[in-house]
Design an enzyme around this catalytic site. Structure first.
Site, PDB file in Angstrom:
ATOM      1  N   HIS A  88      46.169  24.453  42.249  1.00 57.23           N
ATOM      2  CA  HIS A  88      45.956  23.731  40.976  1.00 57.23           C
ATOM      3  C   HIS A  88      45.723  22.236  41.219  1.00 57.23           C
ATOM      4  CE1 HIS A  88      48.676  27.097  39.285  1.00 57.23           C
ATOM      5  NE2 HIS A  88      47.473  27.339  38.828  1.00 57.23           N
ATOM      6  N   LYS A 118      52.738  36.903  29.722  1.00 58.33           N
ATOM      7  CA  LYS A 118      52.842  36.896  31.196  1.00 58.33           C
ATOM      8  C   LYS A 118      54.290  36.723  31.643  1.00 58.33           C
ATOM      9  CE  LYS A 118      48.592  35.378  33.493  1.00 58.33           C
ATOM     10  NZ  LYS A 118      48.080  34.319  34.394  1.00 58.33           N
ATOM     11  N   ARG A 131      39.015  31.512  42.764  1.00 56.16           N
ATOM     12  CA  ARG A 131      39.516  31.820  44.104  1.00 56.16           C
ATOM     13  C   ARG A 131      38.570  32.847  44.706  1.00 56.16           C
ATOM     14  NH1 ARG A 131      45.492  32.272  41.808  1.00 56.16           N
ATOM     15  NH2 ARG A 131      44.172  32.832  40.081  1.00 56.16           N
ATOM     16  N   SER A 149      50.219  31.419  42.076  1.00 56.87           N
ATOM     17  CA  SER A 149      51.600  31.216  41.611  1.00 56.87           C
ATOM     18  C   SER A 149      52.425  32.502  41.760  1.00 56.87           C
ATOM     19  CB  SER A 149      51.617  30.794  40.138  1.00 56.87           C
ATOM     20  OG  SER A 149      50.938  29.577  39.958  1.00 56.87           O
TER      21      SER A 149
HETATM   22  P1  ADP Z   1      45.866  31.579  34.101  1.00 54.94           P
HETATM   23  O1  ADP Z   1      47.025  32.304  33.543  1.00 54.94           O
HETATM   24  O2  ADP Z   1      45.004  30.928  33.072  1.00 54.94           O
HETATM   25  O3  ADP Z   1      45.050  32.320  35.133  1.00 54.94           O
HETATM   26  P2  ADP Z   1      46.878  29.992  36.296  1.00 54.94           P
HETATM   27  O4  ADP Z   1      47.908  28.951  36.216  1.00 54.94           O
HETATM   28  O5  ADP Z   1      47.166  31.192  37.114  1.00 54.94           O
HETATM   29  O6  ADP Z   1      46.538  30.342  34.818  1.00 54.94           O
HETATM   30  O7  ADP Z   1      45.525  29.343  36.799  1.00 54.94           O
HETATM   31  C1  ADP Z   1      44.889  28.314  36.120  1.00 54.94           C
HETATM   32  C2  ADP Z   1      43.515  28.118  36.713  1.00 54.94           C
HETATM   33  O8  ADP Z   1      43.634  27.652  38.052  1.00 54.94           O
HETATM   34  C3  ADP Z   1      42.670  29.380  36.786  1.00 54.94           C
HETATM   35  O9  ADP Z   1      41.313  29.035  36.528  1.00 54.94           O
HETATM   36  C4  ADP Z   1      42.838  29.833  38.208  1.00 54.94           C
HETATM   37  O10 ADP Z   1      41.734  30.600  38.651  1.00 54.94           O
HETATM   38  C5  ADP Z   1      42.901  28.498  38.912  1.00 54.94           C
HETATM   39  N1  ADP Z   1      43.589  28.590  40.200  1.00 54.94           N
HETATM   40  C6  ADP Z   1      44.849  28.970  40.457  1.00 54.94           C
HETATM   41  N2  ADP Z   1      45.126  28.934  41.774  1.00 54.94           N
HETATM   42  C7  ADP Z   1      43.980  28.516  42.378  1.00 54.94           C
HETATM   43  C8  ADP Z   1      43.590  28.306  43.743  1.00 54.94           C
HETATM   44  N3  ADP Z   1      44.438  28.523  44.751  1.00 54.94           N
HETATM   45  N4  ADP Z   1      42.333  27.893  43.980  1.00 54.94           N
HETATM   46  C9  ADP Z   1      41.468  27.704  42.964  1.00 54.94           C
HETATM   47  N5  ADP Z   1      41.757  27.894  41.659  1.00 54.94           N
HETATM   48  C10 ADP Z   1      42.992  28.301  41.366  1.00 54.94           C
END
Ligand code: ADP
Length: 167
Positions: A19, A43, A97, A135
């Protein structure tokens, strides 16, 4: 057109180096970046909304940003596009990702464009070192006693360990 407002929405449960890498890239593209923290009850987040917001703010303080614009961190509980309209967002930023993210994101953009076709979604890729970080997996590693220092900002480490009963 005025200042460009970008929105990076997510659950951030908790914020990871994936992030922060996306935030670092996104601030270069917009005048104001809103990091929108979704309640996402379905979630069942490990951290409360307030904890997630506070951890993002603390992580940003420790970051060396080549800032073009300012960053605002705030929670939201509306539908994403409703929130984006209220905040006059022009660009939604998402991280990609692996191929596995693609199908879901593809569908979201398609549906969201029905709700407001003027708001564009831009996808950014994290540095190769951070692409695998999720996460969900970081929480699993923390629960099972692994070292999480490579995955989350230093300020998040003690909070995550405390949540899973390791300190
Ligand atoms: P959500 O529940 O909306 O997926 P997340 O907190 O899991 O929320 O992720 C928020 C955003 O950050 C999403 O677009 C996700 O693809 C991106 N993201 C999370 N981890 C990574 C990473 N390691 N590399 C690139 N983008 C990431």
């Amino acid at each position: 057109m005025g200042d460009i407002i970008g929105l990076y929405p997510g659950t951030f449960d908790p914020i990871t180096f994936g992030h922060t890498d996306i935030i670092r890239r996104a601030v270069k593209l917009v005048d104001t970046l809103i990091v929108g923290v979704a309640i996402n009850q379905e979630k069942s987040p490990l951290f409360t909304l307030e904890e997630r917001v506070a951890m993002i703010k603390a992580s940003l303080e420790g970051m060396d940003l080549s800032i073009r614009g300012q960053i605002v961190v705030e929670p939201f509980d509306d539908l994403l596009m409703t929130y984006a309209e209220k905040r006059k967002v022009e660009v939604i930023i998402r991280g990609l990702r692996a191929v596995s993210d693609f199908e879901y994101e593809f569908q979201m953009v398609g549906m969201n464009s029905f709700l407001n076709e003027d708001i564009e979604t831009v996808f950014l890729m994290a540095d190769a070192r951070y692409q695998a970080i999720a996460s969900r997996l970081v929480k699993e590693i923390a629960q099972l006693g692994g070292d999480i220092n490579a995955f989350v900002p230093a300020t998040v480490v003690p909070q995550l360990l405390a949540k899973v009963g390791r300190r």
